[in-house]
Design a protein around this motif. Sequence first.
Motif, short mmCIF file in Angstrom:
data_model
loop_
_atom_site.label_atom_id
_atom_site.label_comp_id
_atom_site.label_asym_id
_atom_site.label_seq_id
_atom_site.Cartn_x
_atom_site.Cartn_y
_atom_site.Cartn_z
N LEU A 708 31.56 59.83 16.56
CA LEU A 708 32.43 60.03 17.71
C LEU A 708 31.95 59.14 18.85
O LEU A 708 30.74 58.93 19.02
CB LEU A 708 32.39 61.49 18.18
N ILE A 709 32.92 58.64 19.66
CA ILE A 709 32.56 57.78 20.78
C ILE A 709 32.91 58.50 22.07
O ILE A 709 34.03 58.95 22.27
CB ILE A 709 33.30 56.43 20.72
N VAL A 710 31.89 58.60 22.96
CA VAL A 710 32.08 59.26 24.24
C VAL A 710 31.89 58.22 25.35
O VAL A 710 30.88 57.50 25.36
CB VAL A 710 31.07 60.40 24.44
N ALA A 711 32.84 58.14 26.25
CA ALA A 711 32.71 57.26 27.41
C ALA A 711 32.44 58.13 28.63
O ALA A 711 33.17 59.09 28.89
CB ALA A 711 33.99 56.44 27.60
N GLU A 712 31.37 57.81 29.39
CA GLU A 712 31.04 58.60 30.58
C GLU A 712 31.24 57.77 31.85
O GLU A 712 31.24 56.54 31.80
CB GLU A 712 29.60 59.12 30.50
N GLY A 713 31.44 58.45 32.95
CA GLY A 713 31.61 57.76 34.23
C GLY A 713 33.03 57.30 34.49
O GLY A 713 33.24 56.37 35.28
#
Length: 753
Positions: A708-713
């Motif tokens: 899974l890919i999580v993008a933060e900010g």
Amino acid sequence: MAILKKNIWSLFYFLIIIGLAILITSIYSTSKHIENEYIQKQKALLKTSSAAIYSTFIQQEMLLDILGEQLTQNENYKSLDKSRKILDNLLILDSPIAAFGLAKPNGELYVTSSNLKDIKKLPNLLEKKETKESFKYALDKDYMVVGRTYYHKVLESLVIPIRKAIKDKSGNTIAVMTAGINVNKAFNTIPKSTLIFRELDYYNQITEIRDDSKLEVYNFPIPKENIELIKRSVEKKYKTSIEEIKNEERAISINLVRHHQKSEVLSTLKYIKRYKLWIVNQNKMENFYKDIIEESIIFAVTFFVLMLVLYYLFRIIDNFEKQKQKALYHQATHDYLTNLHNRLYLSNIFEKDFKSYKNKSFSLLFIDMDNFKSINDNYGHNYGDEILKKISQRLQSFKKLKDVLVRYSGDEFILIVFETKKDKIKKLASDIIQRVSEPYPIDHYQFILGASIGISQYPIDGKNFDEIKRYADIAMYEAKKEKNTYCIFEDSIKHKYLKSSLIEHELKTAVENSEIYMAYQPQIDKKGELYGVEALVRWENEKLGFVPPDQFIKIAEASGLMSKLGEHIIKTSLSDIQTIQKQINKKFQLSINISVKQFMEPNFYENLFAIVEKINFDRLKITLEVTENVFIEDLDFIINLLNKIKKQNVKISLDDFGTGYSSLSLLKKLPVDELKIDKSFIDDILFDKSSESMVESIISIGKNFNMLIVAEGIESKEQEQKLTNLDCDLFQGYLYSKPLKKEDLLSYIKNYH
């Protein structure tokens, strides 16, 4: 043995004292032995002399008895011719007798032996002072009386008169038999050291003077004070009265001073009770002292020789011990590898002597080698040791005579120089960096290193050595951020350090004071549904106010507080989210950040699942976030630990991917379920092609590994749209929500679409 090693000369002086005590005891014992020998010899001589004297007198007494019998038989004494004939016959038989005489009770001489030719010229015995007392004394006595010694002019000899009363059958004295014993003939075998004096009147009977040279000694009695002194000396020494000693007729010995000669003598005395005479044998004490001195010299020379031998033996031992102690001291205070002073020297010697530097200013350079660890890891410690030797040699070239150079630890060195001018110190630091950065050729390798130097100065930066050393260490870590440079300690660094110290101090009680709390930032999936939350630790302190995690987490890791803090984060996060899940009757994912220090704790795995078990949290809904820095530590250990965690159905998320250590080859080995794209890439994704390309690559890599890919900010809809187009799975940022406290999160979830 410990005392011997501590101060061998104390033992030597102790042995000298013991030796002197033995010497004094030996001399004293010997003197007593010699004195006893002298006394025994004198007593033996005295016994011989007294026996001879007694024998002489008893013989003469017997002779007078025989003579008296002959003269009284048939009243022969009334016939002058018969009497003289008897006297002359006995005179021929007894050579010690100088002359015989028969006296009337009134003191007139009745008849004498023929050698006293003109009797009329002889004085009346009661009128002559030398004979008066003894003649009167003899008139009523039954035994022989010894008279005073005097010089007889007619006989021309020194004589001792002896008298015995001749009595009739009724016991009346009818005459007195008298004779004169020639002293030189009768007592010529008696040593001149033997003296005789009378008890009756204390006149000398026989002295060492036995010729006509100084006969006046016989004309006067011994002074009463001398007699009293003798009596007192005897009674003091023998603890008895003089009368008892006289009655026992035993030999005694005392030390006396002959006043007429002013010399000390050893006197042995014996009393002859029958004749009321004291026999005295005298020996000069100077002979006694001479013997003692001779013996003492032998003892003293022996003692001196033994002490001299002992001294040289102890000096050899002392020199050996000093060399040994010097070697041990050098070994204890010097580094075995580089032969430089070591940390022990710095703390035990230099710091203790710091007071002597109170009036001297100096600079302390804390030198740490850059990239040295990689040499030990990649080439082995043998190469590392050789390089350390060469580094120490290069550093020694900068050391002046009074400077101090120390190998502080593995690749850390301290140089103390007595110079504080900034321009000179800066040049010294630059020269050191340049010199130690030159290649190190070993075998066929060329090793290149750098150095980071922290500098502090006394008394500018601190008033004690520990402060100076600590501030140099802090400055070195500032220099370490750039590497291969130096940093001089300043107030700004000090304030930063003091703030870190305050943070550390306050952090120690933050958990107990309920200052630490958790905030949760929602994570949204592609469909816009709530996927889960990331647990973010927060700290509010009365003194410090709000402290950002990036400040206190590092300090917690460095100070050993991370274990306690991490456990609190895990417990609080699991407990908070479980409460919310029960209230909304819906489960969602919880991501918890785990620091490198937590992973390296021996019982991290056991403690983690003990907490999970106690709270009864669904393991499928737990994600542990780790940063790429965790893999700088023991890689095999970390991978094994992550695999064990995965087997418990807990997910692993790799945070800040693309900013650190990991590579594609490493990513293949890692049991990672999720990749998090760092905020720094998201910020520029709309304007910077390289950032967009990087994000696209990360998503592609993650998809290839089924992650899974999580993008933060994420802060804008445009960023969200761009990431959706790139096939990102999960979204997190202020566009959706800021981090929320537990109560706010509950409201957020309830009100979310």
